[in-house]
Design an enzyme around this catalytic site. Structure first.
Site, mmCIF file in Angstrom:
data_model
loop_
_atom_site.group_PDB
_atom_site.id
_atom_site.type_symbol
_atom_site.label_atom_id
_atom_site.label_comp_id
_atom_site.label_asym_id
_atom_site.label_seq_id
_atom_site.Cartn_x
_atom_site.Cartn_y
_atom_site.Cartn_z
ATOM 1 N N GLU A 193 0.801 -1.231 0.000
ATOM 2 C CA GLU A 193 0.000 0.000 0.000
ATOM 3 C C GLU A 193 0.833 1.279 0.000
ATOM 4 O OE1 GLU A 193 -2.941 -0.200 3.097
ATOM 5 O OE2 GLU A 193 -3.896 -1.966 2.224
ATOM 6 N N ASN A 235 2.338 -4.458 -3.450
ATOM 7 C CA ASN A 235 0.967 -4.929 -3.238
ATOM 8 C C ASN A 235 0.095 -3.710 -2.923
ATOM 9 O OD1 ASN A 235 -0.773 -7.278 -2.907
ATOM 10 N ND2 ASN A 235 -0.831 -6.807 -0.711
ATOM 11 N N HIS A 271 -9.987 -6.708 -2.390
ATOM 12 C CA HIS A 271 -11.072 -6.730 -1.404
ATOM 13 C C HIS A 271 -12.251 -6.008 -2.052
ATOM 14 C CE1 HIS A 271 -8.459 -8.127 1.817
ATOM 15 N NE2 HIS A 271 -7.605 -7.168 1.528
ATOM 16 N N GLU A 300 -5.479 -10.834 -2.165
ATOM 17 C CA GLU A 300 -6.262 -10.799 -0.911
ATOM 18 C C GLU A 300 -7.755 -10.840 -1.214
ATOM 19 O OE1 GLU A 300 -5.038 -7.625 1.717
ATOM 20 O OE2 GLU A 300 -2.938 -7.841 1.164
HETATM 21 C C1 XIL Z 1 -5.448 -7.411 7.865
HETATM 22 C C2 XIL Z 1 -5.712 -8.684 8.640
HETATM 23 O O1 XIL Z 1 -6.607 -9.476 7.926
HETATM 24 C C3 XIL Z 1 -6.265 -8.314 9.987
HETATM 25 O O2 XIL Z 1 -6.470 -9.485 10.763
HETATM 26 C C4 XIL Z 1 -5.319 -7.345 10.691
HETATM 27 O O3 XIL Z 1 -5.890 -6.923 11.884
HETATM 28 C C5 XIL Z 1 -5.059 -6.138 9.839
HETATM 29 O O4 XIL Z 1 -4.567 -6.551 8.574
HETATM 30 N N1 XIL Z 1 -4.683 -5.175 3.402
HETATM 31 C C6 XIL Z 1 -3.580 -5.950 3.697
HETATM 32 C C7 XIL Z 1 -3.681 -6.996 4.736
HETATM 33 O O5 XIL Z 1 -2.569 -5.854 2.999
HETATM 34 O O6 XIL Z 1 -2.457 -7.222 5.393
HETATM 35 C C8 XIL Z 1 -4.748 -6.658 5.741
HETATM 36 O O7 XIL Z 1 -4.857 -7.736 6.645
HETATM 37 C C9 XIL Z 1 -6.056 -6.356 5.057
HETATM 38 C C10 XIL Z 1 -5.903 -5.161 4.147
#
Ligand code: XIL
Length: 380
Positions: A193, A235, A271, A300
């Site tokens: 990010e 990422n 997501h 993800e």
């Molecule tokens: C999230 C996990 O799923 C949670 O359990 C944690 O509290 C916070 O991080 N983007 C990402 C992931 O790159 O690492 C994140 O994962 C979700 C959003």
């Protein structure tokens, strides 16, 4: 793509004993010293993982392996050791796993110089026992919005007295994690990010404010030096469709490469919290990355159930998987979790989104079958 076939030289282990959490930070990680196979020479004619006449009887793992792609899931070590059903699904259905949080800086070195490897070692042990590769998520995640929500960057990093010490902390952290897990990790999300979450500018997190974007170049160079055969990724979230954030990410990645960062690919988090994925748009984005010589991965994936309609959810999952498999340089689809009971969205959005392939009772949903059918029908 031969990567996944190489990884599947050993058969999937079904219903294996559970791994134990490694209690002490100083106990050596036995998974860390032995190769899980990625550096081995592939067999001349890889055996098919799925020998059944009806491909829909095969696991996702078998199908993905036969089609030369990675299918993964984000995992949490406490469930790997605490839930036999969870562990069975992870072992049987996926040829790759991503530590959901166990590799993150806050997990591995919450206080300066105090390394806590138990959770990360447990993931590494599981992957090795099940002949899976690890997607190393994530070496540096400093996004200012996400950091506030998730405390992802330990406070001592932001509190570093000057730029040189801050850079030193990043170097030490990357060196510790990559050195420990290089042999079980074939891909690293080196930078997570880098752009602001909802906009398209460079995120103004503390690292970028103090060090400029050259910290990212250095992170890639260092990771490559420590693990030369691993594929290294940026990422990013909310960059799955054409638009300003996608353009900004392309510009950033090109700048980093021009400055000497050995970047192999881009991870699209995927997501899809706000609605349906736009399959044509996703394909445009995947092809844009291909056109500049970079691979892509869906890293993800989760899709909340619209109006609790599992059939609509299945169609959406199939769309995303098909978009990836239709673009030669997209090699991986990783789900952000295993079952609806364990999804991070239960905390982030509240209960009831049911965004994954298995339900609360560990049963496969229509989305699972849609993903299986999509992989089975792929021409790769
Ligand atoms: C999230 C996990 O799923 C949670 O359990 C944690 O509290 C916070 O991080 N983007 C990402 C992931 O790159 O690492 C994140 O994962 C979700 C959003």
């Amino acid at each position: 793509m031969s990567d996944a076939r190489v990884h599947e030289r050993a058969p999937a282990v079904r219903r294996v004993p559970l791994v134990m959490l490694v209690a002490s930070a100083v106990i050596a990680c036995s998974a860390c010293g032995a190769s899980a196979g990625r550096r081995a020479t592939p067999p001349a004619t890889p055996a098919r993982a799925c020998a059944r006449p009806d491909p829909s009887d095969c696991s996702l793992r078998q199908l993905a392996t036969d089609h030369g792609v990675m299918i993964g899931a984000a995992v949490q070590p406490e469930y790997l050791s605490g839930s036999p059903d969870y562990a069975r699904i992870v072992g049987d259905e996926f040829n790759s796993i991503t530590p959901e949080s166990a590799f993150k800086w806050e997990s591995t070195e919450p206080a300066r110089g105090r390394f806590t490897w138990g959770a990360a070692d447990a993931v590494a042990q599981f992957a090795r026992a099940h002949h899976q590769q690890i997607r190393g998520h994530t070496l540096v995640w400093a996004n200012s919005t996400s950091a506030k929500q998730f405390t992802i960057l330990p406070d001592y990093v932001a509190a570093a007295p000057d730029a040189a010490s801050m850079q030193g902390l990043i170097d030490e952290h990357i060196t510790a994690v990559v050195t420990r897990y290089a042999k079980v990790t074939d891909r690293w999300d080196v930078v997570n990010e880098p752009l602001e979450t909802t906009g398209s500018q460079l995120d103004t997190n503390v690292l970028t404010r103090i060090l400029g974007e050259k910290w990212m170049v250095r992170a890639f160079r260092l990771t490559h030096r420590l693990d030369p055969t691993a594929k290294l990724f940026v990422n990013e979230s909310l960059a799955e469709g054409p638009g300003p954030k996608h353009q900004a990410l392309m510009a950033l990645v090109q700048r980093l490469r021009a400055a000497g960062a050995p970047i192999d690919g881009v991870g699209l988090q995927a997501h899809f919290l706000g609605g349906a994925p736009d399959r044509p748009g996703l394909e445009v984005v995947l092809r844009d990355w291909q056109s500049v010589g970079l691979r892509t991965a869906i890293t993800e994936l989760d899709i909340p159930t619209p109006n609790h309609d599992p059939v609509a959810q299945a169609t959406r999952y199939a769309d995303v998987v098909r978009a990836c498999l239709d673009v030669r340089t997209c090699n991986e689809v990783t789900l952000w979790g295993v079952t609806d009971a364990h999804t991070w969205l239960n905390d982030f959005l509240g209960p009831g989104t049911a965004p994954l392939l298995f339900d609360d009772s560990y049963q496969p949903k229509p989305a699972y079958r849609a993903v299986a059918a999509t992989i089975a029908a792929s021409h790769r």
